[in-house]
Design a protein around this motif. Structure first.
Motif, PDB file in Angstrom:
ATOM      1  N   ILE A 167       0.837  -1.200   0.000  1.00 51.76           N
ATOM      2  CA  ILE A 167       0.000   0.000   0.000  1.00 51.76           C
ATOM      3  C   ILE A 167       0.872   1.250   0.000  1.00 51.76           C
ATOM      4  O   ILE A 167       0.688   2.176  -0.803  1.00 51.76           O
ATOM      5  N   GLN A 168       1.851   1.276   0.894  1.00 57.06           N
ATOM      6  CA  GLN A 168       2.715   2.452   1.033  1.00 57.06           C
ATOM      7  C   GLN A 168       3.594   2.667  -0.200  1.00 57.06           C
ATOM      8  O   GLN A 168       3.772   3.799  -0.665  1.00 57.06           O
ATOM      9  N   ILE A 169       4.146   1.577  -0.722  1.00 56.68           N
ATOM     10  CA  ILE A 169       5.040   1.695  -1.875  1.00 56.68           C
ATOM     11  C   ILE A 169       4.260   2.096  -3.121  1.00 56.68           C
ATOM     12  O   ILE A 169       4.745   2.891  -3.947  1.00 56.68           O
ATOM     13  N   ALA A 170       3.050   1.581  -3.279  1.00 63.34           N
ATOM     14  CA  ALA A 170       2.220   1.998  -4.414  1.00 63.34           C
ATOM     15  C   ALA A 170       1.983   3.501  -4.383  1.00 63.34           C
ATOM     16  O   ALA A 170       2.087   4.197  -5.408  1.00 63.34           O
ATOM     17  N   LYS A 171       1.679   4.022  -3.219  1.00 62.02           N
ATOM     18  CA  LYS A 171       1.494   5.470  -3.086  1.00 62.02           C
ATOM     19  C   LYS A 171       2.788   6.222  -3.352  1.00 62.02           C
ATOM     20  O   LYS A 171       2.806   7.268  -4.011  1.00 62.02           O
ATOM     21  N   ALA A 172       3.911   5.690  -2.855  1.00 61.36           N
ATOM     22  CA  ALA A 172       5.194   6.341  -3.060  1.00 61.36           C
ATOM     23  C   ALA A 172       5.585   6.372  -4.535  1.00 61.36           C
ATOM     24  O   ALA A 172       6.258   7.297  -4.996  1.00 61.36           O
ATOM     25  N   ALA A 186      -8.977   0.467   9.485  1.00 59.24           N
ATOM     26  CA  ALA A 186      -8.240   1.571  10.101  1.00 59.24           C
ATOM     27  C   ALA A 186      -6.759   1.505   9.751  1.00 59.24           C
ATOM     28  O   ALA A 186      -6.144   2.510   9.377  1.00 59.24           O
ATOM     29  N   LEU A 187      -6.148   0.321   9.865  1.00 56.57           N
ATOM     30  CA  LEU A 187      -4.728   0.179   9.562  1.00 56.57           C
ATOM     31  C   LEU A 187      -4.450   0.477   8.092  1.00 56.57           C
ATOM     32  O   LEU A 187      -3.518   1.220   7.768  1.00 56.57           O
ATOM     33  N   CYS A 188      -5.258  -0.084   7.199  1.00 61.97           N
ATOM     34  CA  CYS A 188      -5.014   0.110   5.763  1.00 61.97           C
ATOM     35  C   CYS A 188      -5.187   1.567   5.362  1.00 61.97           C
ATOM     36  O   CYS A 188      -4.422   2.082   4.533  1.00 61.97           O
ATOM     37  N   LYS A 189      -6.162   2.253   5.925  1.00 65.72           N
ATOM     38  CA  LYS A 189      -6.343   3.673   5.634  1.00 65.72           C
ATOM     39  C   LYS A 189      -5.158   4.467   6.171  1.00 65.72           C
ATOM     40  O   LYS A 189      -4.670   5.409   5.523  1.00 65.72           O
ATOM     41  N   GLN A 190      -4.667   4.093   7.342  1.00 63.31           N
ATOM     42  CA  GLN A 190      -3.507   4.765   7.926  1.00 63.31           C
ATOM     43  C   GLN A 190      -2.277   4.607   7.030  1.00 63.31           C
ATOM     44  O   GLN A 190      -1.452   5.519   6.913  1.00 63.31           O
ATOM     45  N   LEU A 191      -2.167   3.455   6.384  1.00 62.12           N
ATOM     46  CA  LEU A 191      -1.031   3.192   5.508  1.00 62.12           C
ATOM     47  C   LEU A 191      -1.155   3.879   4.155  1.00 62.12           C
ATOM     48  O   LEU A 191      -0.178   3.940   3.406  1.00 62.12           O
ATOM     49  N   GLY A 192      -2.357   4.371   3.833  1.00 56.98           N
ATOM     50  CA  GLY A 192      -2.520   5.135   2.600  1.00 56.98           C
ATOM     51  C   GLY A 192      -3.552   4.615   1.636  1.00 56.98           C
ATOM     52  O   GLY A 192      -3.733   5.194   0.545  1.00 56.98           O
ATOM     53  N   ALA A 193      -4.260   3.528   1.951  1.00 50.45           N
ATOM     54  CA  ALA A 193      -5.266   2.990   1.043  1.00 50.45           C
ATOM     55  C   ALA A 193      -6.412   3.982   0.873  1.00 50.45           C
ATOM     56  O   ALA A 193      -6.870   4.600   1.834  1.00 50.45           O
ATOM     57  N   ASP A 194      -6.874   4.126  -0.362  1.00 52.16           N
ATOM     58  CA  ASP A 194      -8.009   5.009  -0.641  1.00 52.16           C
ATOM     59  C   ASP A 194      -9.340   4.327  -0.331  1.00 52.16           C
ATOM     60  O   ASP A 194     -10.310   4.991   0.018  1.00 52.16           O
ATOM     61  N   ASP A 283      18.421  -0.428  -0.275  1.00 55.15           N
ATOM     62  CA  ASP A 283      18.729   1.001  -0.224  1.00 55.15           C
ATOM     63  C   ASP A 283      17.536   1.847  -0.672  1.00 55.15           C
ATOM     64  O   ASP A 283      17.312   2.946  -0.155  1.00 55.15           O
ATOM     65  N   VAL A 284      16.778   1.330  -1.653  1.00 53.73           N
ATOM     66  CA  VAL A 284      15.561   2.035  -2.091  1.00 53.73           C
ATOM     67  C   VAL A 284      14.563   2.116  -0.944  1.00 53.73           C
ATOM     68  O   VAL A 284      13.954   3.171  -0.690  1.00 53.73           O
ATOM     69  N   LEU A 285      14.389   1.005  -0.222  1.00 53.96           N
ATOM     70  CA  LEU A 285      13.476   0.993   0.924  1.00 53.96           C
ATOM     71  C   LEU A 285      13.954   1.944   2.016  1.00 53.96           C
ATOM     72  O   LEU A 285      13.151   2.649   2.631  1.00 53.96           O
ATOM     73  N   THR A 286      15.270   1.979   2.242  1.00 52.73           N
ATOM     74  CA  THR A 286      15.825   2.908   3.225  1.00 52.73           C
ATOM     75  C   THR A 286      15.510   4.345   2.856  1.00 52.73           C
ATOM     76  O   THR A 286      15.142   5.163   3.718  1.00 52.73           O
ATOM     77  N   VAL A 289      11.961   5.106   3.675  1.00 52.47           N
ATOM     78  CA  VAL A 289      11.828   5.311   5.124  1.00 52.47           C
ATOM     79  C   VAL A 289      12.292   6.707   5.501  1.00 52.47           C
ATOM     80  O   VAL A 289      11.617   7.445   6.244  1.00 52.47           O
ATOM     81  N   ASN A 290      13.452   7.090   4.981  1.00 57.43           N
ATOM     82  CA  ASN A 290      14.013   8.404   5.321  1.00 57.43           C
ATOM     83  C   ASN A 290      13.136   9.549   4.835  1.00 57.43           C
ATOM     84  O   ASN A 290      13.138  10.638   5.435  1.00 57.43           O
ATOM     85  N   GLU A 291      12.393   9.309   3.754  1.00 60.61           N
ATOM     86  CA  GLU A 291      11.496  10.341   3.211  1.00 60.61           C
ATOM     87  C   GLU A 291      10.138  10.339   3.904  1.00 60.61           C
ATOM     88  O   GLU A 291       9.262  11.136   3.572  1.00 60.61           O
ATOM     89  N   GLY A 292       9.945   9.436   4.861  1.00 59.68           N
ATOM     90  CA  GLY A 292       8.678   9.350   5.571  1.00 59.68           C
ATOM     91  C   GLY A 292       7.578   8.670   4.789  1.00 59.68           C
ATOM     92  O   GLY A 292       6.398   8.788   5.135  1.00 59.68           O
ATOM     93  N   LYS A 293       7.934   7.904   3.749  1.00 59.33           N
ATOM     94  CA  LYS A 293       6.945   7.259   2.896  1.00 59.33           C
ATOM     95  C   LYS A 293       6.754   5.783   3.211  1.00 59.33           C
ATOM     96  O   LYS A 293       5.889   5.132   2.630  1.00 59.33           O
ATOM     97  N   LEU A 294       7.562   5.237   4.110  1.00 60.41           N
ATOM     98  CA  LEU A 294       7.480   3.817   4.424  1.00 60.41           C
ATOM     99  C   LEU A 294       7.763   3.604   5.900  1.00 60.41           C
ATOM    100  O   LEU A 294       8.731   4.148   6.437  1.00 60.41           O
ATOM    101  N   LYS A 295       6.922   2.807   6.521  1.00 57.54           N
ATOM    102  CA  LYS A 295       7.131   2.451   7.926  1.00 57.54           C
ATOM    103  C   LYS A 295       6.698   1.011   8.139  1.00 57.54           C
ATOM    104  O   LYS A 295       5.874   0.467   7.382  1.00 57.54           O
TER     105      LYS A 295
END
Length: 331
Positions: A167-172, A186-194, A283-286, A289-295
């Protein structure tokens, strides 16, 4: 020099499907470190469905005699490096998808090519939750699904380990719409699902517009998901799965070969794959994470004891995990 350490091992298949086949035993690392390998002192571990499927015999990739080590995701500190290692140094905090190198223990050795510096903002436990599931989601969407910015994506199983990252990577990657199936809205919406479809009440093909989506990513498996998915896809779309139909390999392989063959001549496309563990994609995943797009979404945390190992596998095998389960290895 020989190093003695504690390692969780797979003891027997006498009780397939049960976590009682696992225990912690003393193990040894001996001999010189291979030139391209690093030795890592473990701080946290995580597992994935592939781990317990190999133990129960559902997947039988590992032909080594019992007892044998297992595991996949790990985070820790580099304590020794081989003569050809150039990117890493002793003392580096790292994470890895080290499947095939028996990392489920206090120390292990793995090629440098499968290790990356862990995101500094994450704890070892958070970092250990990412590698295999994060790599799988990234490669499914970016590589196998050829996802482009503006794509409309459906993800079957959005609250599981891989799905929560997908979900997060698709949005990113620029998805304009991400729909997922889950009972945890709730969890999926928090992660970015529409949009979140509760699969207990309705199916995706019943509520979504047919031939409207560019990519369907199936993390759950089952022929019913394949049937739903192909109805939702545009003619130019792609169905990507990491599970297939959830049947035995002898039954599954002919089905996959037929779908793959058919997709060469008709639409939509069909892709099934195994994750490629490599430091470049870590490194892409890192960076995400650093950009706040993945947790990492962590369900439960366990301790590295016999009881903790068995409880962790019991939880993972229940099918009720939301995100990832992790294990702390005390030092």
């Amino acid at each position: 020099m020989t190093t003695t350490f504690k390692q969780s091992v797979h003891v027997a298949l006498s009780n397939p499907g049960e976590s009682g086949a696992l225990e912690i035993r003393d193990a040894t690392l001996s001999g010189d470190l291979k030139p391209n390998f690093v030795q890592i002192s473990t701080r946290a571990l995580s597992i994935n469905p592939v781990d317990y499927k190999m133990i129960t015999g559902e997947l039988n990739f590992n032909k080594k005699p019992l007892p044998r080590g297992f595991g996949s995701d790990v985070a820790g500190v580099v304590e020794a490096i081989g003569s050809d290692v150039t990117r890493l140094k002793v003392g580096d905090e790292v994470y890895s998808d080290a499947i095939g190198f028996t990392p489920f223990g206090e120390v292990f050795r793995v090629p440098e090519s499968k290790v990356s510096l862990k995101p500094q903002s994450l704890s070892f436990s958070e970092a250990a939750a990412i590698p295999l599931a994060g790599l799988t989601a990234l490669q499914a969407l970016r590589d196998k699904g050829s996802m482009k910015s503006g794509a409309k994506v459906v993800i079957f199983g959005g609250s599981g380990g891989v799905g929560s990252f997908a979900i997060q990577i698709a949005k990113a990657l620029g998805a304009s719409e991400v729909v997922t199936t889950s009972t945890n809205e709730a969890l999926c919406k928090q992660l970015g699902a529409d949009r979140v479809i509760n699969y207990r009440n309705e199916t995706a093909s019943e509520v979504l517009q047919s031939s409207h989506y560019d990519l369907v990513f199936d993390t759950v498996g089952g022929y019913n998901h394949y049937e739903q998915g192909v109805k939702l896809l545009k003619s130019s779309g792609t169905y990507v799965t990491i599970v297939g139909d959830g049947v035995s390999l002898p039954k599954l392989i002919p089905r996959l070969l037929w779908r793959k063959f058919k997709s060469n001549f008709t639409s939509p496309g069909y892709q099934i794959f195994l994750t490629d563990s490599n430091s470049s994609d870590l490194d892409v995943l890192t960076q995400l994470v650093n950009e706040g797009k993945l947790k990492a979404s962590i369900d439960s945390t366990f301790q590295f004891t016999d009881e903790g190992v068995r409880e962790m596998f019991k939880k993972q095998m229940s099918g009720r995990t939301k995100g990832k389960n992790v294990m702390e290895v005390k030092k």
